[in-house]
Design a protein around this motif. Sequence first.
Motif, PDB file in Angstrom:
ATOM      1  N   UNK A  23       0.833  -1.215   0.000  1.00  0.00           N
ATOM      2  CA  UNK A  23       0.000   0.000   0.000  1.00  0.00           C
ATOM      3  C   UNK A  23       0.864   1.259   0.000  1.00  0.00           C
ATOM      4  N   UNK A  24       1.941   1.211   0.817  1.00  0.00           N
ATOM      5  CA  UNK A  24       2.804   2.392   0.923  1.00  0.00           C
ATOM      6  C   UNK A  24       3.489   2.721  -0.397  1.00  0.00           C
ATOM      7  N   UNK A  25       3.830   1.695  -1.149  1.00  0.00           N
ATOM      8  CA  UNK A  25       4.560   1.921  -2.406  1.00  0.00           C
ATOM      9  C   UNK A  25       3.641   2.206  -3.604  1.00  0.00           C
ATOM     10  N   UNK A  26       2.466   1.521  -3.590  1.00  0.00           N
ATOM     11  CA  UNK A  26       1.616   1.600  -4.774  1.00  0.00           C
ATOM     12  C   UNK A  26       0.200   2.140  -4.497  1.00  0.00           C
TER      13      UNK A  26
END
Length: 494
Positions: free
Chosen positions: A489-492
């Motif tokens: 979630x944090x990256x995408x």
Amino acid sequence: MSVQAQRHRQSSGIDATPASSSTSLANESASPERIVAAVVARARAAQREYARADQATVDAAVAAAAWAIMAPARNRQLAERAVADTGLGNVDDKFRKNHRKTLGLLRDLHGLKTVGVINVDAASGITEIARPVGVVAAITPSTNPAATPANKIINALKGGNAVIVAPSPKGQGACELLLSFIHAELAKVGVPADLVQMLPAPVSKATTSELMRQADLVVATGSQANVRMAYTSGTPAFGVGAGNVASIIDASAALDDAAAKIARSKTFDNATSCSSENSVVILDAVYSAMLAALAAHGGVLLTAGEKAQLQDVMWQGGKLSGRVTGQDARRIAELAGLERVSALQPTMLLVEEDGVGADFPFSGEKLSPVLTVYRARDFAAAMARVEQIYDYMGAGHSVSLHSADAGQALQLGLQLPVARVIVNQAHCLATGGNFDNGLPFSLSMGCGTWGGNNFSENLGWRQYINITRIATPIAEQVPSEAALLGDYFARYGK
């Protein structure tokens, strides 16, 4: 009804005639189905009795089968019979192989629990129970007509199974002798002799195929035709891939040590092992020095003309000739009319090559002390050459490396289509397990999907058992989405 249940029902439909009648059935021109069903019926009856044995009895049966081939006088008889019947290899090396491979297998099996509960994991709530597979069809080659059957028999017995050997026609006499020794030892333990049987003479493709169909598990070592037949038999099967081992000689290698190990491996039992080196790929920087080191250990480099003469003798109609298979280097030189070479009493015949594929037959497996020599400008080029070789023949089996650079072994393991990377060792002795490495002792090497196999380990006891798992409740532990997907979630984003 399950496939296994159908096999049990089918085989029990024919009376379990005495073991001595199996040959007479064959002599009376009975159908392959009937011949095999009689043998399988006896095996099933013996296995049902053996399945009630405790671990101590199973381990005694294993020791009995091992000692049957390891006892020096019997081992010598088996080695002599194997060479006399097949014309392959040499007696002393077969004697060593019979002993070393069996002793190593005993080491691997010693103290292992294979009866009843074999593992309890309180954290997962899983209890594992070893269960026999039933009747094993053991397909074995002419190159090892005693050692390979013994290895499969011992593994099968350790798993609580019965085993029926389908030897190669040339290896039939040695297998019969081995089984007579095993039966004498099993009698001391008090377990049924019919746990270990072989197809009656004459062994044929039809009876071998029928055995594969009627058994519960097939373990096939030998020709790729037999392996393909095993995989298409309708019975669960483990088969092995083709050998064609290449060895990379890096500039950092200890050249004399590498040459000594290659010579020891390539000449052992006249290179009948699928694990013998077939090619060496030598880096430019040490090419001449390595050839000199191989020459110091009996390798004779052929001229272009001598290479052509040898090729004409070794391959006829595109197929490797049985005349040279498993013969020593001097005998092969004589067959090829290489008088200069024969007079030098070579241990290995060396041929330089610069191509790979069907038009370059020396790039393939040779089953003889003939070693193909390639030259590479650097390690990357050497890897590329080996990949070409395996794309032609031998993918999945293993690769040999002589080097002081540990990182190169990792590169090979990450990039080449091989199940084993053997570093600074005599390859044919190391690949199937040795006392100075951690690989399990075996004469059957899985080659993974690269080699058309469904496993990439050395074939061992685990392939000869089923495992039943009991699952009991444990404290529930449900992870959150954030714990498992937070990084995503944090990256995408969501």
